[in-house]
Design an enzyme around this catalytic site. Structure first.
Site, PDB file in Angstrom:
ATOM      1  CE  LYS A 138      -3.163   3.066   0.557  1.00 53.30           C
ATOM      2  NZ  LYS A 138      -4.079   3.426  -0.609  1.00 53.30           N
TER       3      LYS A 138
ATOM      4  CB  CYS B 101      -3.361   8.940  -0.222  1.00 54.88           C
ATOM      5  SG  CYS B 101      -5.091   9.019   0.353  1.00 54.88           S
TER       6      CYS B 101
HETATM    7  N1  SAJ Z   1      -1.099  14.820  -9.307  1.00 50.98           N
HETATM    8  C1  SAJ Z   1      -0.122  15.459 -10.358  1.00 50.98           C
HETATM    9  N2  SAJ Z   1       0.343  15.041 -11.246  1.00 50.98           N
HETATM   10  C2  SAJ Z   1      -0.169  13.737 -11.760  1.00 50.98           C
HETATM   11  C3  SAJ Z   1      -1.248  13.023 -10.998  1.00 50.98           C
HETATM   12  C4  SAJ Z   1      -1.635  13.455  -9.774  1.00 50.98           C
HETATM   13  O1  SAJ Z   1       0.463  16.525  -9.680  1.00 50.98           O
HETATM   14  O2  SAJ Z   1       0.377  13.455 -12.953  1.00 50.98           O
HETATM   15  C5  SAJ Z   1      -1.564  15.328  -8.140  1.00 50.98           C
HETATM   16  C6  SAJ Z   1      -2.797  15.576  -7.812  1.00 50.98           C
HETATM   17  O3  SAJ Z   1      -3.254  16.927  -8.285  1.00 50.98           O
HETATM   18  C7  SAJ Z   1      -3.300  15.549  -6.468  1.00 50.98           C
HETATM   19  C8  SAJ Z   1      -2.083  14.566  -5.899  1.00 50.98           C
HETATM   20  O4  SAJ Z   1      -1.378  14.378  -6.850  1.00 50.98           O
HETATM   21  O5  SAJ Z   1      -2.768  16.806  -5.786  1.00 50.98           O
HETATM   22  C9  SAJ Z   1      -2.977  13.148  -5.695  1.00 50.98           C
HETATM   23  O6  SAJ Z   1      -3.896  12.768  -6.529  1.00 50.98           O
HETATM   24  P1  SAJ Z   1      -4.114  11.305  -7.415  1.00 50.98           P
HETATM   25  O7  SAJ Z   1      -5.382  11.658  -8.227  1.00 50.98           O
HETATM   26  O8  SAJ Z   1      -2.892  11.090  -8.008  1.00 50.98           O
HETATM   27  O9  SAJ Z   1      -4.533  10.366  -5.895  1.00 50.98           O
HETATM   28  P2  SAJ Z   1      -5.197  10.480  -4.647  1.00 50.98           P
HETATM   29  O10 SAJ Z   1      -4.494  11.046  -3.664  1.00 50.98           O
HETATM   30  O11 SAJ Z   1      -6.386  10.897  -4.763  1.00 50.98           O
HETATM   31  O12 SAJ Z   1      -5.468   9.026  -4.339  1.00 50.98           O
HETATM   32  C10 SAJ Z   1      -4.371   8.128  -4.109  1.00 50.98           C
HETATM   33  C11 SAJ Z   1      -4.458   6.870  -5.206  1.00 50.98           C
HETATM   34  N3  SAJ Z   1      -3.154   6.128  -5.275  1.00 50.98           N
HETATM   35  C12 SAJ Z   1      -2.711   5.948  -6.376  1.00 50.98           C
HETATM   36  O13 SAJ Z   1      -2.947   6.226  -7.531  1.00 50.98           O
HETATM   37  C13 SAJ Z   1      -1.277   5.139  -6.448  1.00 50.98           C
HETATM   38  C14 SAJ Z   1      -5.549   5.903  -4.832  1.00 50.98           C
HETATM   39  O14 SAJ Z   1      -5.474   4.806  -5.630  1.00 50.98           O
HETATM   40  C15 SAJ Z   1      -5.250   5.543  -3.238  1.00 50.98           C
HETATM   41  O15 SAJ Z   1      -6.538   4.686  -2.904  1.00 50.98           O
HETATM   42  C16 SAJ Z   1      -5.481   6.812  -2.588  1.00 50.98           C
HETATM   43  O16 SAJ Z   1      -4.383   7.478  -2.824  1.00 50.98           O
HETATM   44  C17 SAJ Z   1      -5.226   6.346  -1.133  1.00 50.98           C
HETATM   45  O17 SAJ Z   1      -6.172   6.503  -0.366  1.00 50.98           O
HETATM   46  O18 SAJ Z   1      -3.846   6.093  -0.854  1.00 50.98           O
END
Ligand code: SAJ
Length: 430
Positions: free
Chosen positions: A213, A267
């Protein structure tokens, strides 16, 4: 169909509440437990306190048909699923106190044959510690950490990995790791998840599942940091980072993520610290990634300052405050951080717009930041800072902004919308 008849989910937050709903929709009797009376009251009214597509209808249905009930105190069940927060402390150490208090609260209700599954993101070793705590509270029962396959109560770890905004779909369709403290614990936990998961279930140890995780989110954090570092490089070299990434990603084995104003939510920006804390001497890359992503809001503020006219007090419209597009969640949002830093810098007059919330979060309202709808904010502003690529902002024609100074932290207007279809010939870039 599983042979569980009642399941208790401890913690009815972003993960616990949808899990309650799915379990209840599969014919199980579910008791959702939360220490927050108002959460329990709203669930018992068939209402939801979080924004997640389709969750409201499902909760309404399962509460109305008696499959789900909320309570502030645990009661006996065949399985207990713990989905409570595991934040970090100010000095970036994992705080697992909610997991242990959930353990203490269910211990008196355990009986022979019960299953306890921890779902909260946890440092490696937490499931075993939780098991030891349960064993200490219930010396009359045998637990798998010491009794192995002869245990009376089975204990496992199975992390959630659902994406906010797609929780109900991903809960059902994602593969899942299930790490028991004994073989029977894994099998029993896998049986519980088989009642609603269509994805594959992979059985492993509790410790491996815990690290899996953390690894998923740390991987993503490091990869976003790479994109953010590239954004800084492109800014130095006066190149469009979005174009560079788009073209590099045409390589069959390259898949660079998107840069932005930083990494938010509870997360990805948190979980790497759980690994760094456990192995401080072997996490140089993860530590650097965290530093790069945490520093992004400062880089955005510098970029804004660079375009401001020093002879007057210009108006700056900050569009989007949530931590990612198309949601209302402002937790640990880098966009909020940018607005705060801008205010601290004392440059310009700031107007913020966020189509998913009715008002500013208190931390910004207290600073006297103005809150407007996006079009009014744009109208009044000299500088437009796009902080979140919400669908609504995609509808704005960049042509209409040509008299304004643009800081597009998401590449929405300056690349994705600006890219001309005639730049391609037969699918190739001209
Ligand atoms: N982000 C970027 N660039 C990207 C992708 C994301 O800057 O290319 C930023 C987003 O804007 C945001 C942050 O990262 O601020 C996180 O966004 P996210 O959509 O990537 O992820 P979360 O935090 O909403 O959810 C994550 C997910 N983990 C992964 O994709 C590995 C989700 O599957 C998990 O269940 C969740 O964390 C969790 O609960 O741990």
């Amino acid at each position: 169909m599983s042979d569980f008849s009642t399941v208790s989910v401890i913690g009815m937050g972003y993960i616990g509440l949808p899990t309650c709903a799915i379990l209840a929709s599969r014919g199980l009797k579910v008791v959702g437990v939360d220490i927050n009376q108002s959460v329990v009251d709203s669930v018992n009214r068939g209402e939801v306190h979080i924004v997640e597509p389709d969750l409201d209808g499902l909760i309404q249905k399962v509460v109305a048909n008696g499959a789900l009930r909320g309570s502030t105190t645990p009661e006996p069940a065949d399985a207990f699923v713990i989905a409570v927060p595991t934040p970090i402390t100010d000095d970036r150490k994992p705080d697992v106190s909610y997991v242990f208090s959930a353990g203490r609260s269910i211990a008196p209700h355990l009986k022979k044959g019960d299953l306890v599954v921890l779902e909260s993101t946890s440092p490696v070793g937490t499931t075993r510690k939780l098991c030891a705590l349960l064993a200490e509270a219930r010396p009359d029962l045998r637990f798998p950490d010491t009794a192995g396959e002869d245990a009376d109560v089975l204990v496992a770890y199975s992390p959630e990995r659902v994406l906010p905004g797609k929780v109900l779909t991903e809960l059902v369709n994602n593969d899942r790791s299930v790490g028991g403290l004994s073989r029977r614990s894994s099998e029993r936990a896998a049986m519980l998840y088989a009642s609603f998961v269509n994805g594959e279930l992979f059985v492993t140890s509790a410790e491996a599942a815990e690290l899996v995780k953390l690894t998923e989110n740390a991987f993503r954090d490091v990869n976003i940091a790479f994109a953010n570092e590239l954004a800084a490089v492109c800014s130095d070299l006066k190149l469009n980072v979005w174009e560079v990434i788009d073209l590099a990603n045409r390589h069959p084995r390259v898949s660079i993520l998107q840069p932005g104003p930083g990494v938010g939510g509870h997360c990805i920006a948190v979980d790497p610290y759980f690994i760094i804390d456990a192995a401080p001497n072997n996490t140089r890359l993860m530590s650097a990634g965290r530093r790069i992503n945490s520093e992004r809001p400062y880089a955005v503020v510098k970029e804004i300052e660079a375009v401001l006219d020093p002879t007057k007090r210009e108006t700056i419209a900050c569009l989007g405050l949530s931590f990612k597009p198309n949601i209302d969640d402002l937790r640990e949002s880098p966009a909020v951080e940018v607005v705060k830093l801008l205010h601290e810098a004392g440059v310009g007059k700031i107007i913020a717009a966020e189509p998913h919330t009715r008002q500013l979060p208190k931390e910004l309202a207290d600073l006297g930041i103005e809150f407007r709808d996006a079009l009014t904010a744009i109208d009044k502003a000299d500088v437009i800072v796009l902080l979140v690529d919400h669908r609504q902002f995609n509808l704005i024609d960049p042509e209409a902004l040509k008299d304004k100074k643009l800081i597009d932290t998401r590449g929405l207007w300056t690349w994705r919308k600006a890219r001309k279809p005639d730049a391609r010939i037969n699918g190739r870039l001209a």
